[in-house]
Design a protein around this motif. Structure first.
Motif, mmCIF file in Angstrom:
data_model
loop_
_atom_site.group_PDB
_atom_site.id
_atom_site.type_symbol
_atom_site.label_atom_id
_atom_site.label_comp_id
_atom_site.label_asym_id
_atom_site.label_seq_id
_atom_site.Cartn_x
_atom_site.Cartn_y
_atom_site.Cartn_z
ATOM 1 N N HIS A 106 0.866 -1.244 0.029
ATOM 2 C CA HIS A 106 -0.102 -0.100 -0.147
ATOM 3 C C HIS A 106 0.766 1.273 0.018
ATOM 4 O O HIS A 106 0.297 2.400 0.327
ATOM 5 N N HIS A 107 2.203 1.084 -0.327
ATOM 6 C CA HIS A 107 2.966 2.377 -0.076
ATOM 7 C C HIS A 107 3.234 3.037 -1.318
ATOM 8 O O HIS A 107 4.284 4.019 -1.157
ATOM 9 N N GLU A 108 2.617 2.817 -2.487
ATOM 10 C CA GLU A 108 3.068 3.568 -3.575
ATOM 11 C C GLU A 108 2.492 4.705 -3.441
ATOM 12 O O GLU A 108 1.297 5.040 -4.293
ATOM 13 N N HIS A 109 3.103 5.606 -3.039
ATOM 14 C CA HIS A 109 2.564 7.083 -3.048
ATOM 15 C C HIS A 109 2.448 7.792 -4.401
ATOM 16 O O HIS A 109 2.175 8.843 -4.367
ATOM 17 N N HIS A 165 -1.002 6.055 -9.401
ATOM 18 C CA HIS A 165 -2.317 6.724 -9.520
ATOM 19 C C HIS A 165 -3.549 5.591 -9.719
ATOM 20 O O HIS A 165 -4.620 6.168 -9.491
ATOM 21 N N GLU A 166 -3.137 4.461 -9.767
ATOM 22 C CA GLU A 166 -4.460 3.694 -10.208
ATOM 23 C C GLU A 166 -4.646 2.425 -9.404
ATOM 24 O O GLU A 166 -5.344 1.474 -9.787
ATOM 25 N N HIS A 167 -3.839 2.289 -8.174
ATOM 26 C CA HIS A 167 -4.142 1.141 -7.683
ATOM 27 C C HIS A 167 -5.232 0.965 -6.709
ATOM 28 O O HIS A 167 -5.319 1.214 -5.565
ATOM 29 N N HIS A 168 -6.207 0.488 -7.229
ATOM 30 C CA HIS A 168 -7.401 0.206 -6.562
ATOM 31 C C HIS A 168 -7.616 -0.634 -5.565
ATOM 32 O O HIS A 168 -8.324 -0.319 -4.525
ATOM 33 N N HIS A 212 -6.052 -0.530 -3.045
ATOM 34 C CA HIS A 212 -5.788 0.282 -1.745
ATOM 35 C C HIS A 212 -7.041 0.338 -0.946
ATOM 36 O O HIS A 212 -7.404 0.359 0.381
ATOM 37 N N HIS A 213 -8.278 0.347 -1.572
ATOM 38 C CA HIS A 213 -9.730 0.485 -1.092
ATOM 39 C C HIS A 213 -9.772 -0.503 0.159
ATOM 40 O O HIS A 213 -9.950 -1.617 -0.187
ATOM 41 N N GLU A 214 -9.896 -0.132 1.131
ATOM 42 C CA GLU A 214 -10.204 -0.927 2.363
ATOM 43 C C GLU A 214 -11.580 -1.048 2.639
ATOM 44 O O GLU A 214 -12.128 -0.813 3.714
ATOM 45 N N HIS A 215 -12.593 -1.296 1.456
ATOM 46 C CA HIS A 215 -13.905 -1.180 1.923
ATOM 47 C C HIS A 215 -14.624 -2.463 1.331
ATOM 48 O O HIS A 215 -13.963 -3.515 0.896
ATOM 49 N N ASN A 273 -16.368 2.619 -12.699
ATOM 50 C CA ASN A 273 -15.841 4.043 -12.832
ATOM 51 C C ASN A 273 -16.718 4.736 -14.162
ATOM 52 O O ASN A 273 -17.228 5.575 -14.315
#
Lengths: 356, 316
Positions: free
Chosen positions: A187-190, A193-196, A198-201, A215
Motif C-alpha cells: 500500500h505504499h506506492e504513493h 495513481h491507479e491501484h484500486h 488500496h480501497h479497504e472497503h 468508474n
C-alpha cells in the motif's frame, strides 16, 4: 518495490543537489562569493518564474489526464490503435499532435492508456516523442529560434527519427511488459495513481478492471466532479519534480557564470554530452526549454543545442523519477541508455550532414 | 481506528487546500502589486492568471473533501476513483507539503527586486546583437560592402531621390535574414534623434550594430540599468535591459556600451537615460558600438523592466 525506488530516487536527487551546491560553493573562490540580497532576489525571480510559467501547462496536463480517465473508454483506445507495427510506431510518434502535453502530464496519461489496452511500444514512443512533436512546442521553438529556423526544424526531424527508431527497436526486442507488476498487497506506492487495491472497503476483492468499469459507468456529473479532485492528486504527485527542477535551474542560473561553460563548448563530443547532461538535470518543460536553449546560442554550437532540445524532453531527472514509479527499473535503465545513444548519434549526424 | 484515519485524511486534504490556495493567492498578489511583470512576459500573463482560477477551484474541492472526510467519517470518501495514496507517514507528509511550501515562503518573504548586474554578469551581456542574425564569420563582408558607401554618397547628394535610395541600398546591404533590419535601418537613419524604444529594443540595437557604419555620428537615446564589468574603463559602463520571451528564466541581457566623463556619478544597477553620439570602441577583442554620452539622467525603473523580442518585426 516502488517505495524503495522512490526513497532511492529522492535520496539520489538530494545527493545530486548537494553535490551541485558543493561544486558551486567550493569550485570558486569563496572570498569572491558574497551572499547578497541581489543574488537572493535573482534566485527568487528565476525559481518562481519557472514554477509560475509551468503551472498552467501542468494544470492542462492533469486535466486532460482526468478527462481521459473519465470519458475515453478502453474499447475506443483499442479500436483506434493500429495493429501494424509500422503504423503503430507512426501513431505513437505523432500522437502528440492531437494530444499535446508536456512531459509533466505525460506519464500518468500513458500509464492510463497502457492499462486501457494501448500496446506498450506505442505508449513509450508517445512518452518520448509527444513532448516534442506537438503544436505548442513547435510554436515555442519557432518563436525562440526565429533567426535559426534550421535548428528549430531539425529538432522535430531528429525527434521523429529517434522515436521511430526507438519504436522499431522496442517492437522487435521488448519481450516483457515494461510496466511494474501490480502491487496488490503493498500500500505504499504513493506515486501510484491507479491501484484500486488500496480501497479497504466492500470492494476489497474486486479486480482493477471491475472497478474501472464501475468508474466508467458513473454518472456524467460524478465524472465531472471527480476532475478537480484528480487534478489535485496529480498536482502534488508531479509538482514536486517541477519544484526541484526549478530550484536546480535557478541555482545554476544565478550562481554559475556562463563563461565557465566555455571550456566544454569548443569540444564536439563534450559539448553534446554537456548539453544533454544539462537538459537532464534541468528537467525543463518542453514548452519553455527552447527559450533556455536560445539563451545559450553563440556559446554552444547549434548541434549541441539540438542535443539539448531533443534529449531534454525525452529524458530528464524529473521524468526518470516518474518512470521509475511506473516501469521496471532495468527497463528504465536500458530505455534511457538507448535514448541517449540515439540522440547523440543523431545530432552528430545532423551536424555533419549540414542540417543545423 | 477508522475515526483516526478519517481525521488524518481530512488534515491531508486541508493541507493541500491551503497550499493550492496559497499558489493561487500568490499569483493574485503578484497581479495586484503589479510585480507579475518581473516574472512572466506580458504575452504569457493571461494563462498564468487563468491558472490561478484553476488552482482556486481545485483548492475549493480539496477543502470540501477535507470537510467531508472530517464529518463523514463513517463513509469512505475516495478522492477520485483512481485513488492516489496519501503519504504513508507523518514525516513524509511534512516533507512533501513542506517542499511545496518552499516556493510560497520564498515568494512571500524575500522582497522583490529587479534582475540586475549580478544576473547580467553571470549570463554575459550581449554587446554585439548583430550576432543574432549574422554569424561572426560574415562580419567582414558587411564592412567591405559598406565601405563602397564613400564612393556612392557624393553622387547621391548630386542627384534626385532615386539615387538617394540606391545609396541607402548600398549603405544597408541585406540578405534574407537581415532584410527586415535593413528596411528598419533606412527609416531610422533619417531621424535626427534615434530613440531606442522599449517595443523594438533588441531589433533597434541589432540594426544599429549591424549597420554601424551608417549610424556612426548619429545621436542615440537609450534607457536601461547601469552595468559594469572589470574589463571596462573607468568612464565606461553598459546600458542594459533584459530580454525575456516567456518568463524571467530565459532572460538574456542586451546592452550598449556608454562612455561618460562623469560615469562615477551613477552606481551600478541604477536606471538612467543617456543621449549621445554613436561611435565604436574595442572591447574584449571585438569592435563594438559605443555611445559617447553628452547627457545622462536618472530615471525610475519602468513598470515592466524587461523587453521582449518583437515577433511582428519585419512582418508589417
Amino acid at each position: 518495490m516502488p517505495n524503495t525506488i522512490m526513497r532511492l530516487g529522492t535520496a539520489a536527487a538530494t545527493l545530486g543537489c548537494a553535490a551541485l551546491l558543493a561544486l558551486i560553493f567550493f569550485g570558486r573562490d569563496i572570498s569572491q562569493w558574497s551572499f547578497d540580497l541581489a543574488r537572493l532576489q535573482t534566485f527568487k525571480i528565476v525559481f518562481l518564474s519557472i514554477i509560475l510559467e509551468a503551472l498552467p501547462f501542468l494544470l492542462v496536463g492533469v486535466l486532460v489526464s482526468a478527462l481521459l480517465q473519465a470519458f475515453v473508454s478502453d474499447k475506443l483506445i483499442q479500436k483506434i490503435t493500429p495493429r501494424n507495427p509500422i503504423a503503430g510506431v507512426l501513431f505513437g510518434s505523432l500522437l502528440g499532435i492531437v494530444l499535446p502535453l508536456c512531459e509533466c502530464g505525460m506519464i500518468p496519461i500513458v500509464r492510463r492508456l497502457l492499462r486501457k489496452g494501448l500496446p506498450a511500444y506505442i505508449g513509450l514512443i508517445y512518452i518520448v516523442a509527444g513532448p516534442i512533436i506537438n503544436p505548442i512546442v513547435f510554436g515555442a521553438t519557432i518563436a525562440a529560434f526565429r533567426t535559426n529556423r534550421d535548428l528549430a526544424y531539425s529538432r522535430f526531424y531528429l525527434a521523429f527519427l529517434v522515436s521511430v527508431a526507438l519504436g522499431l527497436i522496442l517492437y522487435y526486442f521488448m519481450k516483457r511488459n515494461p510496466l511494474k507488476p501490480e502491487q496488490q498487497q503493498n500500500h505504499h506506492e504513493h506515486n501510484e495513481h491507479e491501484h484500486h487495491a488500496h480501497h479497504e472497503h466492500e470492494h476489497h476483492n474486486h479486480s482493477h478492471m471491475h472497478l474501472h468499469e464501475h468508474n466508467q459507468n458513473g454518472g456524467m456529473l460524478k465524472r465531472l466532479t471527480d476532475i478537480p479532485a484528480h487534478a489535485a492528486e496529480e498536482f502534488f504527485d508531479i509538482g514536486k519534480y517541477l519544484i526541484l527542477g526549478s530550484f536546480i535551474t535557478a541555482i545554476l542560473q544565478t550562481f554559475v557564470a556562463r563563461a565557465s561553460f566555455a571550456a566544454v563548448a569548443d569540444h564536439e563530443l563534450l559539448s553534446h554530452l554537456f548539453m544533454m547532461g544539462f537538459a537532464y538535470a534541468l528537467s525543463l518543460c518542453s514548452t519553455s526549454d527552447a527559450f533556455v536553449a536560445a539563451s545559450f546560442n553563440h556559446m554552444f554550437p547549434p548541434a549541441a543545442l539540438l542535443s539539448f532540445l531533443v534529449f531534454g524532453p525525452m529524458l530528464d531527472l524529473k521524468n526518470t523519477l516518474m518512470m521509475l514509479a511506473v516501469f521496471r527499473k532495468r527497463f528504465v535503465l536500458k530505455f534511457s541508455i538507448l535514448i541517449a545513444l540515439l540522440v547523440l548519434i543523431g545530432s552528430i549526424l545532423f551536424d555533419h550532414l549540414g542540417f543545423v | 481506528m477508522r475515526k483516526k484515519t478519517a481525521a488524518a485524511t481530512a488534515v491531508h486534504y486541508a493541507a493541500r487546500a491551503i497550499l493550492l490556495a496559497g499558489f493561487a493567492f500568490y499569483i493574485v498578489h503578484l497581479v495586484q502589486s503589479g510585480t507579475l511583470n518581473l516574472y512572466i512576459a506580458s504575452r504569457m500573463q493571461f494563462i498564468v492568471k487563468l491558472s490561478a482560477l484553476g488552482m482556486y477551484a481545485v483548492a475549493a474541492q480539496q477543502l470540501y473533501a477535507a470537510i467531508r472526510a472530517w464529518f463523514d467519517s463513517s463513509k469512505h470518501v475516495p478522492s477520485c476513483d483512481c485513488n492516489h495514496e496519501m503519504p504513508s507517514t507523518w514525516g513524509k507528509s511534512l516533507l512533501l507539503y513542506g517542499w511545496f511550501a518552499v516556493p510560497l515562503i520564498i515568494g512571500f518573504t524575500v522582497p522583490d527586486g529587479l534582475l540586475g548586474s549580478s544576473m547580467a554578469s553571470a549570463k554575459g551581456v550581449q554587446f554585439t546583437p548583430q550576432q543574432i542574425v549574422q554569424p561572426k564569420s560574415d562580419l567582414p563582408t558587411i564592412e567591405v560592402e559598406s565601405e563602397s558607401r564613400d564612393t556612392a554618397s557624393p553622387s547621391a547628394t548630386k542627384s534626385g531621390t532615386q539615387i538617394e535610395e540606391a545609396a541607402l541600398d548600398i549603405l544597408f546591404p541585406s540578405d534574407q535574414f537581415t532584410e527586415s533590419y535593413a528596411k528598419f535601418g533606412k527609416q531610422l537613419v533619417k531621424q535626427d534623434l534615434i530613440q531606442v524604444k522599449e517595443k523594438q529594443f533588441i531589433e533597434t540595437l541589432t540594426t544599429l550594430d549591424l549597420y554601424r557604419t551608417a549610424f556612426i555620428g548619429k545621436t542615440i537615446q537609450i534607457s536601461g540599468f547601469v552595468y559594469r564589468e572589470d574589463s571596462m574603463g573607468k568612464q565606461q559602463f553598459g546600458i542594459s535591459r533584459f530580454a525575456i520571451s516567456c518568463c524571467s528564466a530565459d532572460a538574456s541581457p542586451y546592452g550598449v556600451m556608454a562612455n561618460f566623463g562623469k560615469a562615477d556619478t551613477f552606481t551600478t544597477d541604477e536606471w538612467i537615460t543617456v543621449t549621445g553620439k554613436l561611435g565604436t570602441t574595442m572591447y574584449n577583442g571585438n569592435e563594438i558600438i559605443q555611445i559617447q554620452v553628452n547627457k545622462a539622467v536618472k530615471i525610475t525603473p519602468p513598470k515592466d523592466p524587461y523587453v521582449t523580442p518583437d515577433l511582428d518585426f519585419g512582418l508589417e
